[in-house]
Design a protein around this motif. Sequence first.
Motif, PDB file in Angstrom:
ATOM      1  N   HIS A 186     -15.149  -5.558  57.967  1.00 29.59           N
ATOM      2  CA  HIS A 186     -15.281  -4.393  57.110  1.00 29.59           C
ATOM      3  C   HIS A 186     -14.558  -4.639  55.785  1.00 29.59           C
ATOM      4  N   PRO A 187     -14.883  -3.864  54.740  1.00 27.24           N
ATOM      5  CA  PRO A 187     -14.157  -3.996  53.475  1.00 27.24           C
ATOM      6  C   PRO A 187     -12.658  -3.778  53.683  1.00 27.24           C
ATOM      7  N   GLY A 188     -11.846  -4.618  53.052  1.00 23.24           N
ATOM      8  CA  GLY A 188     -10.401  -4.449  53.119  1.00 23.24           C
ATOM      9  C   GLY A 188      -9.725  -5.049  54.325  1.00 23.24           C
ATOM     10  N   SER A 216     -11.222 -12.393  52.474  1.00 22.52           N
ATOM     11  CA  SER A 216     -11.011 -13.376  51.408  1.00 22.52           C
ATOM     12  C   SER A 216      -9.655 -14.061  51.546  1.00 22.52           C
ATOM     13  N   THR A 217      -8.642 -13.280  51.917  1.00 25.13           N
ATOM     14  CA  THR A 217      -7.322 -13.879  52.160  1.00 25.13           C
ATOM     15  C   THR A 217      -7.409 -14.889  53.297  1.00 25.13           C
ATOM     16  N   LEU A 218      -8.158 -14.541  54.333  1.00 25.55           N
ATOM     17  CA  LEU A 218      -8.338 -15.454  55.464  1.00 25.55           C
ATOM     18  C   LEU A 218      -9.107 -16.704  55.037  1.00 25.55           C
ATOM     19  N   MET A 219     -10.130 -16.527  54.199  1.00 22.08           N
ATOM     20  CA  MET A 219     -10.892 -17.680  53.718  1.00 22.08           C
ATOM     21  C   MET A 219     -10.028 -18.598  52.852  1.00 22.08           C
ATOM     22  N   LYS A 220      -9.163 -18.014  52.040  1.00 23.74           N
ATOM     23  CA  LYS A 220      -8.248 -18.849  51.253  1.00 23.74           C
ATOM     24  C   LYS A 220      -7.286 -19.590  52.175  1.00 23.74           C
ATOM     25  N   HIS A 221      -6.893 -18.947  53.265  1.00 21.66           N
ATOM     26  CA  HIS A 221      -6.022 -19.589  54.255  1.00 21.66           C
ATOM     27  C   HIS A 221      -6.757 -20.758  54.916  1.00 21.66           C
ATOM     28  N   PHE A 256      -0.459   1.877  61.828  1.00 21.17           N
ATOM     29  CA  PHE A 256      -1.322   0.909  62.508  1.00 21.17           C
ATOM     30  C   PHE A 256      -2.555   1.593  63.085  1.00 21.17           C
ATOM     31  N   ASN A 257      -2.367   2.719  63.751  1.00 24.09           N
ATOM     32  CA  ASN A 257      -3.490   3.415  64.387  1.00 24.09           C
ATOM     33  C   ASN A 257      -4.471   3.966  63.356  1.00 24.09           C
ATOM     34  N   LYS A 258      -3.941   4.505  62.258  1.00 22.67           N
ATOM     35  CA  LYS A 258      -4.818   5.060  61.236  1.00 22.67           C
ATOM     36  C   LYS A 258      -5.547   3.985  60.439  1.00 22.67           C
ATOM     37  N   ALA A 259      -4.976   2.784  60.389  1.00 21.31           N
ATOM     38  CA  ALA A 259      -5.565   1.710  59.579  1.00 21.31           C
ATOM     39  C   ALA A 259      -6.911   1.243  60.118  1.00 21.31           C
ATOM     40  N   SER A 260      -7.092   1.267  61.425  1.00 25.74           N
ATOM     41  CA  SER A 260      -8.339   0.808  62.061  1.00 25.74           C
ATOM     42  C   SER A 260      -8.716  -0.604  61.618  1.00 25.74           C
ATOM     43  N   GLY A 261      -7.694  -1.449  61.469  1.00 28.72           N
ATOM     44  CA  GLY A 261      -7.946  -2.845  61.129  1.00 28.72           C
ATOM     45  C   GLY A 261      -8.084  -3.127  59.646  1.00 28.72           C
ATOM     46  N   ILE A 262      -7.955  -2.106  58.779  1.00 27.64           N
ATOM     47  CA  ILE A 262      -8.118  -2.305  57.334  1.00 27.64           C
ATOM     48  C   ILE A 262      -6.778  -2.751  56.746  1.00 27.64           C
ATOM     49  N   PHE A 263      -6.612  -4.030  56.566  1.00 24.32           N
ATOM     50  CA  PHE A 263      -5.338  -4.604  56.140  1.00 24.32           C
ATOM     51  C   PHE A 263      -4.950  -4.103  54.739  1.00 24.32           C
ATOM     52  N   LEU A 264      -5.918  -4.025  53.840  1.00 22.17           N
ATOM     53  CA  LEU A 264      -5.617  -3.605  52.476  1.00 22.17           C
ATOM     54  C   LEU A 264      -5.042  -2.197  52.445  1.00 22.17           C
ATOM     55  N   TRP A 265      -5.564  -1.321  53.304  1.00 28.20           N
ATOM     56  CA  TRP A 265      -5.036   0.043  53.370  1.00 28.20           C
ATOM     57  C   TRP A 265      -3.574   0.024  53.795  1.00 28.20           C
ATOM     58  N   VAL A 266      -3.237  -0.821  54.758  1.00 27.43           N
ATOM     59  CA  VAL A 266      -1.847  -0.944  55.205  1.00 27.43           C
ATOM     60  C   VAL A 266      -0.953  -1.378  54.053  1.00 27.43           C
ATOM     61  N   VAL A 267      -1.407  -2.355  53.285  1.00 28.34           N
ATOM     62  CA  VAL A 267      -0.623  -2.850  52.143  1.00 28.34           C
ATOM     63  C   VAL A 267      -0.358  -1.721  51.144  1.00 28.34           C
ATOM     64  N   ILE A 274      -2.891  10.969  54.691  1.00 24.79           N
ATOM     65  CA  ILE A 274      -3.261   9.573  54.425  1.00 24.79           C
ATOM     66  C   ILE A 274      -4.291   9.100  55.439  1.00 24.79           C
ATOM     67  N   CYS A 275      -5.419   8.670  54.928  1.00 28.95           N
ATOM     68  CA  CYS A 275      -6.482   8.110  55.773  1.00 28.95           C
ATOM     69  C   CYS A 275      -7.107   6.943  55.031  1.00 28.95           C
ATOM     70  N   PRO A 276      -7.613   5.941  55.735  1.00 27.20           N
ATOM     71  CA  PRO A 276      -8.279   4.832  55.052  1.00 27.20           C
ATOM     72  C   PRO A 276      -9.443   5.306  54.216  1.00 27.20           C
ATOM     73  N   GLN A 277      -9.569   4.761  53.015  1.00 28.75           N
ATOM     74  CA  GLN A 277     -10.654   5.140  52.108  1.00 28.75           C
ATOM     75  C   GLN A 277     -11.453   3.912  51.688  1.00 28.75           C
ATOM     76  N   PHE A 278     -11.997   3.203  52.653  1.00 26.92           N
ATOM     77  CA  PHE A 278     -12.762   1.980  52.356  1.00 26.92           C
ATOM     78  C   PHE A 278     -14.145   2.069  53.009  1.00 26.92           C
TER      79      PHE A 278
END
Length: 336
Positions: free
Chosen positions: A107-109, A113-118, A295-306, A332-336
């Motif tokens: 999903h977005p966020g 891309s960070t993983l691909m650079k890794h 963590f629970n609200k992020a639903s895996g969206i790393f950018l939202w956590v940041v 606060i809720c993810p907006q992606f």
Amino acid sequence: MEWFWSFYNFGSGFSNANTGPGAQYNNNAGGPQYNYNYYGCGASPSKLTRTECLRSLSFSNIDARRQDIAAVHPNTGDWIFQTTEFRRWRDRTHLSDHNGVLWIKGHPGTGKSTLMKHIWGYCQQEFRDRTIAAYFFHARGDSLEKTPLGMLRSLVSQLVDNEEPTYERFLPLFRQKNPLHQNWEWRDSELMDFLVSEMQVQQRKPIVLLIDALDECSDSQARDVVKFLERLSITCLRHEVNVCICLSSRHYPHISMAKCQERVVENRNGHDMDIDIYLYDNLTKSNPYIEKLIFNKASGIFLWVVLVVAMLNKAYDEGKIEAMEQKCHTDICPQF
């Protein structure tokens, strides 16, 4: 370097002048402009020709997106290297099932891309016996940064620059373009055909191709790129040429290959652990309850956590941490 800039003129502006021997060609129009007969300052014709080839393929910000992507947070991202899909891709096992293609989706966020650079960094370190070519699409960049032509020019440029046999096979195509003709440009089809032809001859070293953010070009262009990469993978397998292709994209638009391995970022325990590590390392005021809530609200969206961690840390610095903790419960809720 004055001789170099008198030798090239790659856009509109003053005409170049050749004070050395041989014919001169000056062109004030836009597009590639060359003077082939200047061999001054100890530069050999072969070196100049290679530089000409590379400059005809290069463009502004050709690798800006890869450079701008943040590196992974310490002690995160390595889970991808332990997956069955990555190991089969890296070691080229079960090739008949995936044709040497690994497709990372998310999903977005989620941090694709960070993983691909890794992965790019991993390949640079671990695959010293392979030629690595990478391209990172950029939807907010210039025209070539978000189109297949930009990807093709970048990939061919990297292969020509790193492999002498590839350069020697590319040179006739470059010469056929006749640089004395104003405003010529490379076309998608000829660069695609060149890459496919390269996959039909044994390479000096195995090749790794990394393509990030495929969804950042248009839907039709993304389909064209997938179709081309599938054609490339089939050609490699048929001619027993060692080429590994890794690409990343969002789940949409729905595009598929007949044969490839897929790894969904947000459906991996390692990705969840990365978020936990980031929260623990970056929250100014450690609070297990708040960390779990984020963590629970992020639903895996790393950018939202940041972004949320940055907000909470700012609030803590300003003495407003209680208000922000309350906001974590409500607004606060993810907006992606």
